[in-house]
Every structure is written in structure tokens, then in C-alpha cells.
Design an enzyme around this catalytic site. Structure first.
Site, PDB file in Angstrom:
ATOM      1  CG  HIS A 190       8.859   2.991 -16.628  1.00  0.00           C
ATOM      2  ND1 HIS A 190       8.186   2.223 -15.709  1.00  0.00           N
ATOM      3  CD2 HIS A 190       7.905   3.595 -17.377  1.00  0.00           C
ATOM      4  CE1 HIS A 190       6.882   2.357 -15.897  1.00  0.00           C
ATOM      5  NE2 HIS A 190       6.690   3.181 -16.899  1.00  0.00           N
ATOM      6  NE  ARG A 297       4.638   2.879   0.244  1.00  0.00           N
ATOM      7  CZ  ARG A 297       5.806   2.324   0.562  1.00  0.00           C
ATOM      8  NH1 ARG A 297       6.137   1.153   0.020  1.00  0.00           N
ATOM      9  NH2 ARG A 297       6.632   2.920   1.389  1.00  0.00           N
ATOM     10  NE  ARG A 338      -1.089   3.912   1.901  1.00  0.00           N
ATOM     11  CZ  ARG A 338       0.077   4.541   1.673  1.00  0.00           C
ATOM     12  NH1 ARG A 338       0.638   5.263   2.634  1.00  0.00           N
ATOM     13  NH2 ARG A 338       0.681   4.430   0.506  1.00  0.00           N
ATOM     14  CD  GLU A 439      -0.368  10.070   5.162  1.00  0.00           C
ATOM     15  OE1 GLU A 439       0.690   9.899   4.530  1.00  0.00           O
ATOM     16  OE2 GLU A 439      -1.412   9.437   4.917  1.00  0.00           O
ATOM     17  CG  ASN A 462       8.181   9.389   3.292  1.00  0.00           C
ATOM     18  OD1 ASN A 462       9.094   9.337   4.106  1.00  0.00           O
ATOM     19  ND2 ASN A 462       7.924   8.392   2.464  1.00  0.00           N
ATOM     20  CG  ASP A 463       2.613  12.785   2.278  1.00  0.00           C
ATOM     21  OD1 ASP A 463       3.355  13.382   1.485  1.00  0.00           O
ATOM     22  OD2 ASP A 463       1.703  12.023   1.921  1.00  0.00           O
ATOM     23  NE  ARG A 473       7.711  13.080   0.163  1.00  0.00           N
ATOM     24  CZ  ARG A 473       7.622  11.850  -0.338  1.00  0.00           C
ATOM     25  NH1 ARG A 473       8.713  11.207  -0.677  1.00  0.00           N
ATOM     26  NH2 ARG A 473       6.458  11.263  -0.497  1.00  0.00           N
ATOM     27  CB  CYS A 510       4.920   2.926   7.802  1.00  0.00           C
ATOM     28  SG  CYS A 510       3.680   4.170   7.412  1.00  0.00           S
TER      29      CYS A 510
END
Length: 564
Positions: A190, A297, A338, A439, A462-463, A473, A510
Site C-alpha cells: 500500500h 481493468r 476487459r 497473452e 507482461n504475461d 517477473r 496494452c
């Protein structure tokens, strides 16, 4: 002048006087046997202390009502303090042992936190500190223990500390903090999230910094390099101030790209979309000159709602209102939303969707797999999306698709949602495009098949990188192996672009590669014309593309694709 090396948690440079948060006195928790006639009194004392902390958190929640992230944090604590399952377990443990309530509370809290830490889920592991923090405050009240008050920290200082408890991070919004230098803390904690949100430079994992920096010393926090410098000499201080001024000038120079179309110097146009996770970020996308939303998202919306303790997390009306606001904010510009991408490292505290403990959650029941396992909730999301579709230019995207069957099953659920709305006489757009995230290697290699059932492709780099080369990662031990320019990854992207062009469907990127300058050049040279990124990167990417011709971009990507 001393230089300390750590891990960058929030970029930028901050200069100020150090305020070293004193090492917390250790809370001493007694362990003693109690008599039967003490039980009721001890439990009542616990309930009083619990109520005192609830009041304190409620006051902080009211004070942060204009700050969504802070509000979500305190709503999370409010939920934890009223968690019936935890309180039931605590009461059972207390009444089954002849031990004082303070000891039992401490033991049960740590037991629960240990369970979260060992879950293999990054989000849950971060919540372990939250539950220790908030029930630690109940313990403090029970023991009449008064730790350091974070509200005594002055404005414009650099906070130097071992760690900052999440419940104390209201200080970041109440004070003009110049920087954070902590010996502990994770980038996804956080504190890290809030530092980035408020634009506070932050460096974590700094060894022994609290014993080597004194309150009042001048400190520089370089969130770009991951360095903290105490007592910088005049030359170093001048260099850092120069960098701060250069960054201000650079931001002003980029202003001219806000409301112009992204294009190369020879006139090739690009669409630059924004990635968002909240309704409020849509307005930021507009301000930064986004051509639309390339990725909303929705899981972050759901996560914040679940943390706030909403009784009906997947309420259709709540979803409809959120989607409608984003679509109205963007006007005629496209908005790609999404479907729920939960599971893996994105945990949702909900009784409506049951999460099972998995040895490898990133390879388990997540994203579209989780949605198809809970078809009712997926249909509710589709109903909300279709209802909102009349308020803007909606596109729907499906995450982590690995085969055609998944798409076909999802399209059937979408069809059922449309049929229900038609029967009920509710207005909606019947022709909303439904595309997929590419992905995984499976999706990239079978892009020709998936193109037949998809209206568009969006490459999640990323994935795609993580799954293609088998590298976590988030794991520091193998971080050097995580390479978005790995030839296998580039070939996956190249094949997806090629099959999308053959099928005459749009292809966008993206993932993080869409916002890194070096990778934007390579992807643009490969033929990508649609990028989606953090709103703050839109102007820098527009400026970058304006410096190159198509031929130059193709030469850059050719070198990468032909490398060994």
C-alpha cells in the site's frame, strides 16, 4: 555525503530535511493464565478496545473521503475489524484456553497472517501486514500502549523509517512529503502504491539507513536510480535541483502533444489509448489526450468493492453505473473494457466467487477460466456492459484466452445476456465488438484460429513474456531472465500481428512494452499502430514517435527480430 542503494518504488527526485521515525518501542504482550470468572470481563475489554479502534478508523475514513485510494485502505481495515469469521475464531480460541485475551489475540492474528503469507498469492501476502497492523492497534488499546504518532511528522520532509504501517499512510496525503526512504516495504505494498499515486519519490530496501541518517539532515531521494543521498555536497545538490527543473521544463514541452494525433515524422498515424483501473482515471486519460481507453481493468474495481465490504460485490447495477461513467467521460472515443481478470495475484474477497488454494495460482483458475467456472457472474457482467453500451463506444475484451472453445463458450453467455435484456425491453447495442487478450504462447501460435472468433486482438506483453520464457517477473532471483526482447516473445508478437492483418482485425498492445520507449520503437517497426498505456506516458510516447520515420522504425525492429 553518504549514498545508500535500494529499490526504486516510485520515480522522481525529492529533496528535503530528514525526519527519522523513531524505532517503535516493542509491544510487550503478557502471557498468563486466567480464572473462569475473568473470561467475561476480558472479552468485554476486548470488545471495548475493538470499538475504540473502529471509531478511530471511521474518523480517518471520513477525513479521507475525497481520496479514493486512502478511503479504500480504511474501508479494508473496517472490513477486517468486523470480519465475523476472524472474530468467531478468536472467541473460540479464547474460550477454549485459560489464557489472557491479549496473548490469544496476538497469537490468532499472527496465525492468520502466516496463512496469508504462505498462500503463494502476492495480494494476500500484502494483506498479512494489514491484519497485523489493524489488530495491533486493538492490542495497543488493550495494553494502554501508545506508539509514535505519525501526525507529528512535518511538511516537506523526507521520511526515513524502517517501515510505515498501511494505516499510517494518510500522512502521505495530509503532508507535502518530499520523499520516502524505508528499510522495508514492497513495491506492490500500500505504501508503494500510494507513493506513486501522490507522486512522492520513494526508495525501499535500504539497509541500516535509520541508524545512519539523523533528523534534520538534508536528504535526496532519487526514485529513478534507487539511491538515497544524505548530506549531499553543494555540487551534487545543484545537479539534483537541475534535474528537477529539467523535468518540470520537459513536462511543459510535452504539453503540445496532449491534443494532437500521434504520428511519425513522415505522417504515419498511431492510436494512443490509456490503461485504467478506476472510473476516476478515465478523466485523467482525457486530460492527457488519449484516443480512448485501450484497457479498463475491471478487477481493480471489484477488488476495491470487495475490500470495502460490499454485501453484493457483483451487483449488476453497480457495474452498470461504473461502466456508464467511463463511456460518458470518453464520449465517442472507444472504450475497451476487459471482463473480470481475477485469480492468480489478484484476489477478490467475495462469497460469490470461491477461490481455492492453488500451488501455482498464476497457472491455475484465473481470468476467463474463473469466469467460465462462474457463468452466472460472467452473465451479470455482460448484462451491465451491454446496458452501458448505449452511452458510448464500447468494446469488450476477454483475458487469458488459450483456445477457441473458451471464446465460443463466452460468446454464448454474452448472447444469453443480450436475449434476456431484449425480453426485458432494456436498450443495448447488439453489435458490441468482443475481442481477446493474446497473452499466452497458445493464443499467439493459434492466432489464425482465434481470429475467426474474435473482433480484435490486444497483446498483453507482461504475461506473454512470463509464460513464453517461463520466468516469474516478480521473482528477484530470476529477474535478469525476464526479457521482453527475447526472440521467442518477439516472434509471438510478430505472428499475432501477421494473423490479425490477414483476418483484417485490429491489433493493439496494452502491456508494459506499450509504454517503454525502447519497446515502442520496436513494436511500431513491427507494424503495431495501436498502443495502450498509463495515461502519464501518452505525451512522452507521442513525442517519441514524432522523431522517427516508418523506415527508421522498421530498421530498429529488424535488428531485434534478426538477433540471436
Amino acid at each position: 555525503m553518504n549514498v545508500f542503494l535500494g529499490t526504486s518504488a516510485s520515480s522522481g527526485i525529492g529533496i528535503g530535511k530528514a525526519f527519522v521515525v523513531p524505532k517503535q518501542e516493542k509491544r510487550i504482550i503478557p502471557r498468563r493464565k486466567i480464572l473462569e470468572n475473568e473470561r467475561q470481563i476480558q472479552w468485554e475489554n476486548f470488545e471495548k478496545s475493538l470499538a475504540n479502534v473502529v471509531v478511530d478508523i471511521s474518523q480517518k475514513l471520513d477525513a479521507s473521503k475525497n481520496d479514493k485510494i486512502q478511503s479504500q485502505l480504511y474501508e479494508t481495515y473496517f472490513l477486517m475489524l468486523n470480519d465475523p469469521e476472524f472474530l468467531k475464531e478468536l472467541k473460540n480460541a479464547f474460550y477454549s484456553h485459560s489464557l489472557n485475551i491479549e496473548f490469544v489475540l496476538d497469537r490468532q492474528t499472527e496465525k492468520y497472517a502466516k496463512k496469508l503469507r504462505s498462500s503463494g498469492n502476492e495480494y494476500l501476502a500484502e494483506r498479512a501486514q494489514d491484519i497485523c497492523d489493524i489488530f495491533g492497534k486493538v492490542l495497543d488499546d488493550l495494553l494502554d500502549f501508545h506508539p509514535f504518532d505519525m501526525d507529528s511528522i512535518p511538511d516537506s520532509c523526507v521520511i526515513v523509517a524502517t517501515q510505515i504501517n498501511p494505516s499510517d499512510t494518510l500522512i502521505l496525503s495530509k503532508r507535502k512529503i518530499a520523499g520516502l526512504a524505508l528499510t522495508e516495504g514492497g513495491v506492490s505494498s500500500h505504501v508503494g502504491i500510494l507513493a506513486r499515486n501522490y507522486g512522492i519519490p520513494a526508495v525501499f530496501a535500504l539497509e541500516e539507513i535509520t541508524s545512519q541518517i539523523k533528523t534534520g539532515e538534508t536528504v535526496v531521494v532519487d526514485g529513478d536510480s534507487g539511491e538515497v543521498i544524505s548530506n549531499p555536497d553543494d555540487e551534487a545538490l545543484a545537479q539534483f535541483n537541475k534535474k528537477i527543473e529539467e523535468e518540470k521544463i520537459n513536462r511543459l514541452l510535452l504539453e503540445k502533444f496532449r491534443n494532437v494525433k500521434a504520428a511519425t515524422k513522415d505522417g504515419e498515424n498511431f492510436n494512443i489509448f490509456a490503461n485504467i483501473g478506476t472510473v476516476e482515471e478515465a478523466q485523467q486519460a482525457v486530460q492527457e489526450g488519449a484516443d480512448g481507453i485501450g484497457l479498463f481493468r475491471t478487477e481493480f474495481l471489484f477488488m476495491s468493492e470487495s475490500n470495502a465490504g460490499r454485501s453484493n460485490l457483483f451487483d449488476e447495477e453497480s457495474q452498470f453505473i461504473a461502466y456508464k461513467k467511463v463511456l460518458e467521460t470518453m464520449g465517442k472515443k472507444p472504450v475497451t473494457i476487459r471482463t473480470l481478470d481475477a485469480g492468480g495475484d489478484k484476489f477478490i474477497n467475495s462469497s460469490e466467487i470461491q477461490f481455492k488454494e492453488e500451488k501455482n495460482p498464476l497457472m491455475g483458475l484465473r481470468a476467463i477460466r474463473l469466469s467460465l467456472a462462474n457463468p452466472l457472474q460472467l452473465k451479470i457482467q455482460f448484462r451491465a456492459l451491454y446496458r452501458a453500451s448505449v452511452f458510448g463506444n464500447l468494446k469488450i475484451m476477454l483475458p487469458l484466452i488459450t483456445n477457441v472453445t473458451q471464446v465460443e463458450q463466452t460468446l454464448e453467455i454474452a448472447k444469453t445476456a443480450r436475449e434476456e435484456l431484449k425480453t426485458e425491453g432494456i436498450e443495448f447495442k447488439n453489435d458490441v465488438p468482443i475481442g481477446i487478450m493474446v497473452e499466452t504462447a497458445a493464443a499467439a501460435l493459434t492466432a489464425d484460429c482465434l481470429a475467426k472468433v474474435s473482433d480484435f486482438f490486444s497483446i498483453g506483453t507482461n504475461d506473454l513474456t512470463q509464460y513464453t520464457i517461463g520466468v516469474d517477473r516478480e521473482n528477484a532471483s530470476v529477474a535478469p531472465l525476464y526479457d521482453e526482447f527475447h526472440l521467442a516473445v518477439l516472434r509471438m508478437i510478430e505472428n499475432t500481428i501477421s494473423e490479425g492483418e490477414k483476418a483484417k482485425i485490429d491489433v493493439s498492445v496494452c502491456g508494459e512494452m506499450a509504454s517503454r520507449k525502447s519497446s515502442v520503437l520496436v513494436l511500431a517497426g513491427m507494424g503495431v499502430r495501436n498502443f495502450s498505456m498509463s495515461p502519464k506516458m501518452i505525451c512522452p510516447v507521442k513525442e517519441l514517435l514524432s522523431r522517427y520515420s516508418v523506415k527508421e522504425l522498421q530498421n530498429i525492429s529488424s535488428k531485434q527480430l534478426n538477433s540471436l
